[in-house]
Design an enzyme around this catalytic site. Structure first.
Site, short mmCIF file in Angstrom:
data_model
loop_
_atom_site.label_atom_id
_atom_site.label_comp_id
_atom_site.label_asym_id
_atom_site.label_seq_id
_atom_site.Cartn_x
_atom_site.Cartn_y
_atom_site.Cartn_z
N PHE A 296 9.70 38.56 27.84
CA PHE A 296 10.03 37.41 28.69
C PHE A 296 9.21 36.17 28.33
O PHE A 296 9.56 35.06 28.71
CB PHE A 296 9.82 37.78 30.17
CG PHE A 296 8.42 37.57 30.67
CD1 PHE A 296 7.44 38.51 30.42
CD2 PHE A 296 8.08 36.43 31.37
CE1 PHE A 296 6.14 38.30 30.87
CE2 PHE A 296 6.79 36.22 31.83
CZ PHE A 296 5.82 37.16 31.57
N LYS A 297 8.14 36.35 27.59
CA LYS A 297 7.30 35.19 27.25
C LYS A 297 8.05 34.16 26.43
O LYS A 297 7.67 32.99 26.39
CB LYS A 297 6.03 35.66 26.56
CG LYS A 297 5.12 36.43 27.52
CD LYS A 297 3.77 36.74 26.94
CE LYS A 297 2.83 37.27 28.01
NZ LYS A 297 3.21 38.62 28.49
N ASP A 298 9.16 34.57 25.80
CA ASP A 298 9.99 33.60 25.06
C ASP A 298 10.54 32.51 25.98
O ASP A 298 10.74 31.38 25.54
CB ASP A 298 11.15 34.31 24.38
CG ASP A 298 10.72 35.15 23.18
OD1 ASP A 298 9.76 34.75 22.49
OD2 ASP A 298 11.33 36.21 22.94
N LEU B 97 7.63 30.10 26.16
CA LEU B 97 7.03 29.59 24.92
C LEU B 97 8.05 28.92 24.00
O LEU B 97 7.67 28.04 23.22
CB LEU B 97 6.27 30.71 24.22
CG LEU B 97 4.92 30.95 24.93
CD1 LEU B 97 4.34 32.31 24.58
CD2 LEU B 97 3.92 29.85 24.59
#
Ligand SMILES: *Cc1c(COP(=O)(O)O)cnc(C)c1O
Length: 465
Positions: A111-113, A116
């Protein structure tokens, strides 16, 4: 929009400066001075919007004219174009009124996409406008590094250096970082552990004199406000898909640094009808102990099957504490000073309010494996270990089965084959097609000793003119 520090002593900043700043000068975290609020009617009118259209609505008030609407639209479009699923954040049903929100359709399968990709494009835009170049430096124990690299690889005005502990990240995680061969991307495998990496980054932010004239470091860890902001969007998106604002929903969030669930709390404050916000933790359970027993004390780190949640202290919790203390910066400065002793005690009033807002649950490795197996047996859907913790916490703490519970799926199971095998799968889950050749790709990284001067020399020597 103006941004203020949770400790009340740092300069007030505008949006663009807050994105480039990271930690405030007084040690606090930046938060918006006021939160936008959307009426029920406004939210209802968003029901038909695509992910990108909704993102524009949710983000616009935070940016408040500093980024013109047309440019913001382009930044959002570029950020989510790299996702493999047209819905960007699709929902999958795993039980009665129980849903999984797949937040792993981005380039690095976590989910960090969401945050970021957005931050990378936003930085690129801001830096070009200002004709400025910066150096991104960060430490990773796995997911953040690859998502940050993917976010910055095509940014002309950024050189990015990511430190990971040598031989201590999984093969998939390492290769996701080291097979990116753009000449502004540098992976450092440090001969030390994750803490050593983090200390090196902290020391470098503290004294940036090793950088060439005119360059500064930018942080892309989860204290960066733009990351939190981008994450608010999918709470609205998922809730709208399941009938909000006409009916409430609940969310269960696999939690480490408290960035993701804090975005859910903000969505609720902004008008989204959310019944329960469930903090799901692994054996590193400081937040669960805090909510359930007012025990916010540091304990030794446990290495779990859900390594992206293996953290001792959740840095974004300070942002919530700021609100729970009536946004009194001096009170937070005081509380954080006390916490240096290793423990923090909340007043009864603050604790009661925290319990009003959040439920919590702790799942150990055995419980994690059991849920992966159970969900697979009942649906043939394979959860990653982080998501499994969220699903189990939802099942344990749910108050009303008529209210849909949305469990945030924070990673693709192929990233964590060990847990999946322990859950009885005889084969490792397959990587999605765009990554199927990951193990054949060329890698590039530099192994360096745990020595500040060596690392800083390497960075200074590799920054592009
Ligand atoms: C980072 C991460 C988390 C924890 O998110 P926080 O915002 O730090 O609470 C959970 N699951 C996965 C897969 C992650 O990468």
């Amino acid at each position: 929009m103006k941004y203020i520090s949770t400790r009340g002593q740092a300069p007030v900043l505008n949006f663009e400066d807050v994105v480039l700043t990271g930690l405030a000068a007084d040690g606090g975290l930046y938060v918006p001075e006021t939160l936008p609020h959307f009426s029920r009617e406004e939210i209802a009118a968003w029901a038909g919007l695509s992910y990108e259209e909704l993102a524009l609505q949710v983000i616009t008030p935070f940016v408040d004219g500093e980024v013109p609407e047309r440019d913001l639209k382009d930044i959002i479009a570029a950020s989510y174009r790299s996702f493999r699923h047209r819905a960007v954040a699709p929902l999958v049903q795993t039980g009665h009124n129980e849903w999984v929100l797949e937040l792993f359709q981005g380039p690095t399968l976590a989910f960090k996409d969401f945050a970021l990709q957005f931050l990378g494009h936003l930085l690129d835009y801001t830096l070009k406008k200002r004709n400025q170049k910066v150096v991104v430096m960060g430490a990773t124990s796995g997911d953040t590094g690859s998502a940050a690299i993917e976010g910055c690889r095509r940014c002309d005005n950024i050189d990015i250096f990511i430190l990971h502990p040598h031989n201590r990240v999984s093969d998939v995680q390492r290769r996701q970082m080291t097979t990116v061969l753009e000449d502004n991307v540098h992976n450092i495998a440090l001969q030390g552990n994750f803490d050593d990496c983090q200390n090196m980054v902290k020391a470098s932010f503290g004294d940036q004199s090793f950088l060439p004239e005119g360059r500064q470091l930018v942080a892309v860890n989860s204290i960066n406000w733009a990351r939190i902001m981008a994450q608010i969007v999918y709470y609205f998106y998922a809730a709208l898909a399941l009938g909000a604002p006409h009916r409430p929903v609940s969310f269960s969030v696999p939690t480490g640094n408290f960035g993701d669930i804090f975005a859910g709390y903000l969505a609720k404050q902004m008008g989204l009808p959310v019944q329960q916000l469930i903090i799901a933790t692994n054996a590193n359970d400081i937040l669960h102990r805090c909510i359930s027993a007012n025990d916010h004390s540091k304990k030794a780190l446990v290495h779990s099957l859900a390594p992206s949640m293996d953290i001792m202290v959740s840095s974004n919790f300070e942002r919530l504490l700021f609100d729970l203390h009536g946004r009194d910066g001096a009170a937070i400065a005081h509380l954080m000073e006390d916490f240096k002793s290793g423990a923090m005690h909340l007043s009864e009033a603050v604790l009661a309010e925290a319990r009003q807002l959040f439920s919590s649950y702790r799942i150990d490795d055995a419980g994690t494996v059991a849920v992966i197996a159970d969900v697979f047996a009942g649906t043939e859907y394979l959860l990653d270990p982080h998501t499994a913790i969220g699903v189990e916490a939802a099942r344990r703490t749910r108050r009303d089965s008529a209210v849909p519970v949305i469990c945030l799926a924070t990673a693709h199971p192929a990233k964590f084959p060990e847990a999946v095998r322990k859950a009885g799968q005889t084969r490792d889950p397959a990587l999605p097609r765009h990554m199927a050749d990951l193990f054949e790709r060329e890698e590039r990284y530099q192994v360096l000793p745990d020595q500040l001067s060596e690392v800083q020399r390497f960075i200074a020597a590799n920054i592009r003119a």
